[in-house]
Design a protein around this motif. Structure first.
Motif, mmCIF file in Angstrom:
data_model
loop_
_atom_site.group_PDB
_atom_site.id
_atom_site.type_symbol
_atom_site.label_atom_id
_atom_site.label_comp_id
_atom_site.label_asym_id
_atom_site.label_seq_id
_atom_site.Cartn_x
_atom_site.Cartn_y
_atom_site.Cartn_z
ATOM 1 N N VAL A 76 72.144 27.521 -5.629
ATOM 2 C CA VAL A 76 71.146 28.171 -4.788
ATOM 3 C C VAL A 76 70.364 27.134 -3.994
ATOM 4 C CG1 VAL A 76 69.059 29.595 -4.797
ATOM 5 C CG2 VAL A 76 70.957 30.155 -6.323
ATOM 6 N N ALA A 77 70.199 27.395 -2.700
ATOM 7 C CA ALA A 77 69.384 26.542 -1.845
ATOM 8 C C ALA A 77 67.935 27.025 -1.908
ATOM 9 C CB ALA A 77 69.902 26.577 -0.421
ATOM 10 N N PHE A 78 67.059 26.182 -2.423
ATOM 11 C CA PHE A 78 65.646 26.545 -2.509
ATOM 12 C C PHE A 78 64.916 26.120 -1.227
ATOM 13 C CE2 PHE A 78 66.706 25.881 -7.111
ATOM 14 C CZ PHE A 78 66.530 27.187 -7.512
ATOM 15 N N PRO A 79 63.868 26.835 -0.829
ATOM 16 C CA PRO A 79 63.363 28.036 -1.483
ATOM 17 C C PRO A 79 64.262 29.239 -1.194
ATOM 18 C CG PRO A 79 62.109 27.603 0.500
ATOM 19 C CD PRO A 79 63.040 26.433 0.329
ATOM 20 N N ALA A 80 64.358 30.123 -2.169
ATOM 21 C CA ALA A 80 65.175 31.325 -2.046
ATOM 22 C C ALA A 80 64.284 32.554 -2.112
ATOM 23 C CB ALA A 80 66.213 31.369 -3.161
ATOM 24 N N ILE A 81 64.722 33.615 -1.451
ATOM 25 C CA ILE A 81 64.004 34.895 -1.473
ATOM 26 C C ILE A 81 64.879 35.909 -2.198
ATOM 27 C CG2 ILE A 81 62.999 36.744 -0.088
ATOM 28 C CD1 ILE A 81 62.464 34.711 2.100
ATOM 29 N N LEU A 82 64.321 36.557 -3.211
ATOM 30 C CA LEU A 82 65.062 37.517 -4.024
ATOM 31 C C LEU A 82 65.193 38.860 -3.306
ATOM 32 C CD1 LEU A 82 63.284 37.017 -7.488
ATOM 33 C CD2 LEU A 82 65.279 35.801 -6.619
ATOM 34 N N GLY A 83 65.986 39.753 -3.924
ATOM 35 C CA GLY A 83 65.946 41.158 -3.577
ATOM 36 C C GLY A 83 67.017 41.628 -2.610
ATOM 37 N N THR A 84 67.312 42.933 -2.710
ATOM 38 C CA THR A 84 68.321 43.567 -1.864
ATOM 39 C C THR A 84 67.862 44.899 -1.261
ATOM 40 O OG1 THR A 84 69.282 44.712 -3.775
ATOM 41 C CG2 THR A 84 70.251 42.585 -3.180
ATOM 42 N N ASP A 85 67.014 45.634 -1.960
ATOM 43 C CA ASP A 85 66.745 47.029 -1.585
ATOM 44 C C ASP A 85 65.458 47.167 -0.788
ATOM 45 O OD1 ASP A 85 68.973 47.537 -3.080
ATOM 46 O OD2 ASP A 85 68.031 48.984 -4.425
ATOM 47 N N ASP A 104 63.151 53.283 14.389
ATOM 48 C CA ASP A 104 63.864 54.095 13.386
ATOM 49 C C ASP A 104 63.404 53.717 11.983
ATOM 50 O OD1 ASP A 104 65.372 55.410 15.269
ATOM 51 O OD2 ASP A 104 67.189 54.215 14.964
ATOM 52 N N GLU A 105 63.170 54.725 11.150
ATOM 53 C CA GLU A 105 62.889 54.500 9.736
ATOM 54 C C GLU A 105 64.222 54.430 8.995
ATOM 55 O OE1 GLU A 105 60.150 57.737 8.748
ATOM 56 O OE2 GLU A 105 58.531 56.262 8.811
ATOM 57 N N VAL A 106 64.434 53.348 8.264
ATOM 58 C CA VAL A 106 65.741 53.107 7.649
ATOM 59 C C VAL A 106 65.575 52.594 6.221
ATOM 60 C CG1 VAL A 106 66.899 52.604 9.839
ATOM 61 C CG2 VAL A 106 65.790 50.744 8.578
ATOM 62 N N TYR A 107 66.689 52.634 5.489
ATOM 63 C CA TYR A 107 66.727 51.999 4.171
ATOM 64 C C TYR A 107 68.077 51.335 3.990
ATOM 65 C CZ TYR A 107 69.160 56.052 1.868
ATOM 66 O OH TYR A 107 70.042 57.037 1.473
ATOM 67 N N SER A 108 68.159 50.386 3.034
ATOM 68 C CA SER A 108 69.383 49.594 2.923
ATOM 69 C C SER A 108 69.441 48.859 1.592
ATOM 70 C CB SER A 108 69.448 48.570 4.063
ATOM 71 O OG SER A 108 70.611 47.753 3.958
ATOM 72 N N MET A 109 70.665 48.589 1.145
ATOM 73 C CA MET A 109 70.929 47.549 0.159
ATOM 74 C C MET A 109 71.541 46.400 0.949
ATOM 75 S SD MET A 109 73.219 47.530 -3.349
ATOM 76 C CE MET A 109 74.838 47.637 -2.570
ATOM 77 N N VAL A 110 70.829 45.297 1.034
ATOM 78 C CA VAL A 110 71.136 44.235 1.981
ATOM 79 C C VAL A 110 72.114 43.212 1.396
ATOM 80 C CG1 VAL A 110 70.152 42.476 3.501
ATOM 81 C CG2 VAL A 110 68.804 44.513 2.912
ATOM 82 N N ARG A 111 73.247 43.058 2.070
ATOM 83 C CA ARG A 111 74.208 41.981 1.779
ATOM 84 C C ARG A 111 74.517 41.833 0.287
ATOM 85 N NH1 ARG A 111 70.624 39.699 5.434
ATOM 86 N NH2 ARG A 111 71.476 39.453 7.536
ATOM 87 N N PHE A 112 75.005 42.904 -0.305
ATOM 88 C CA PHE A 112 75.380 42.786 -1.713
ATOM 89 C C PHE A 112 76.818 43.234 -1.893
ATOM 90 C CE2 PHE A 112 75.480 43.490 -6.230
ATOM 91 C CZ PHE A 112 74.668 42.469 -6.708
ATOM 92 N N PRO A 113 77.630 42.438 -2.600
ATOM 93 C CA PRO A 113 77.272 41.258 -3.385
ATOM 94 C C PRO A 113 77.309 39.929 -2.625
ATOM 95 C CG PRO A 113 79.556 41.808 -3.813
ATOM 96 C CD PRO A 113 79.042 42.861 -2.859
ATOM 97 N N SER A 114 77.630 39.936 -1.336
ATOM 98 C CA SER A 114 77.794 38.657 -0.634
ATOM 99 C C SER A 114 76.509 37.829 -0.659
ATOM 100 C CB SER A 114 78.231 38.906 0.810
ATOM 101 O OG SER A 114 77.236 39.628 1.523
ATOM 102 N N GLY A 115 75.359 38.488 -0.702
ATOM 103 C CA GLY A 115 74.097 37.763 -0.688
ATOM 104 C C GLY A 115 73.410 37.679 -2.031
ATOM 105 N N MET A 116 74.165 37.896 -3.111
ATOM 106 C CA MET A 116 73.537 38.026 -4.425
ATOM 107 C C MET A 116 72.921 36.717 -4.929
ATOM 108 S SD MET A 116 76.989 38.370 -6.777
ATOM 109 C CE MET A 116 76.112 38.783 -8.271
#
Length: 349
Positions: A76-85, A104-116
């Motif tokens: 992991v390259a620090f600093p890292a930011i957690l989270g997907t949803d 637009d109001e939107v929701y997402s699971m962001v880049r998972f699992p590629s960004g896990m």
């Protein structure tokens, strides 16, 4: 009038508040601080975040993914930011994105699992998201409830209804295949948690007889969500009570998931959401039971599909608790205490 290109340049110069990780460790390593606002690349939208759903991969990453085999553990390259949803409002749109607009109001699971391993970057005021992973937020629920849905609901949906992709399964040689649910008896272990409370509702929606396993304090809620039977694991071992089950969704998984093999009828299936540590493959084969798992993957199309069920109340998002983004440490401390009912969500002012 500000053009999309100008907006992109303007946002790229700004900073934002985010929860950053400079080292692995417990909740105390989460820092609320200034970070660079993400740049908007082709194929992406920039979302001003209103709420963020917390999921197990968040604390796995914070802890350095110690539960994974050594060869899988991240660099992991620090600093890292957690989270997907996330749930929020689109602030900017790349020039090649045609299906979404600013506002637009939107929701997402962001880049998972590629960004896990830290590339999803959802614990922040702004998040850039591939447009293919975005869906319009269901109008029938607010941002806080919408943020609680993506990973947990997509996990239950992809395990139980439709895989939704053709990516190779990193966890087993064969592709995961959901099984028909109508008229079947489905046992959900960990039924009150994030994935579990959605699995109960999906099984009931599709015509199954549902047995929910959780501690006694969750019984009323789970019966409201559709459970036909309830087993309090603090009083009885579910494997001693449940028999002739068609499908077990073990939302907890891990080394103890093999105990559910003896609850299943021949031809039944066991789906552990967390498969690491399971060692009962030979026993499953002897019993004529299929054990299968998969890795949840981002999908704007599936979020659109399940969004209709969230919109009309067919599926509910249950909230355990909410915390301001600045108090992400407290949210992780709450998660560490366990016995979560539904979802923990961070709110962004």
């Amino acid at each position: 009038m500000i053009t999309t290109s100008q907006k992109k340049k303007e946002m790229s110069k700004n900073t934002m508040k985010a929860i950053q990780l400079h080292e692995f460790g417990g909740p105390e390593v989460l820092r609320y601080e200034e970070a660079s606002t993400p740049e908007l690349n082709l194929g992406e939208v920039l979302v001003r975040v209103h709420a963020i759903g917390i999921n197990p991969p968040d604390w796995y990453l914070r802890d350095g993914y110690k539960a994974l085999p050594l060869e899988w553990q991240p660099q992991v390259a620090f600093p890292a930011i957690l989270g997907t949803d996330i749930s929020g409002v689109i602030e900017a749109v790349a020039d090649d994105v045609k299906d979404f607009s600013i506002g637009d109001e939107v929701y997402s699971m962001v880049r998972f699992p590629s960004g896990m391993f830290g590339d999803s970057k959802a614990y922040a005021e702004y998040v850039s998201v591939p447009a293919a992973e975005v869906a319009l937020k269901p109008t029938g629920i607010d941002h806080v409830h919408a943020a609680g849905a993506p990973m947990s609901l997509l996990t239950a949906w992809q395990f139980m209804i439709e895989l939704g992709h053709n990516e190779p399964n990193p966890l087993q040689p064969n592709m995961h295949e959901p099984v028909p649910l109508e008229g079947k008896t489905v046992l959900v272990n960990g039924a009150a948690g994030g994935v579990g409370h959605f699995a109960v509702q999906i099984a009931k929606l599709k015509g199954a007889h549902v047995i929910a396993v959780a501690s006694g304090k969750h019984e009323l809620l789970l019966r409201e969500l559709g459970a036909d039977e309830f087993i309090d694991y603090t009083k009885n071992y579910p494997e001693d009570i449940a028999h002739d089950i068609d499908l077990v969704i073990d939302a907890l998984g891990g080394p103890t998931t093999g105990r559910f093999l003896r609850t299943l009828k021949r031809g039944g299936a066991l789906f552990p959401v967390f498969p690491l540590g399971f060692s009962g493959a030979n026993d499953a084969e002897k019993l004529g039971v299929t054990v299968s798992t998969t890795q949840v993957r981002s999908s704007g199309a599936q979020l659109t599909e399940v969004g209709r069920l969230l919109d009309d109340g067919t599926i509910r998002v249950v909230l355990d608790s909410t915390y301001p983004l600045a108090d992400a440490r407290k949210a992780h401390e709450r998660a560490a205490r366990g016995h979560i009912q539904g979802k923990i969500v961070l709110t962004v002012a």
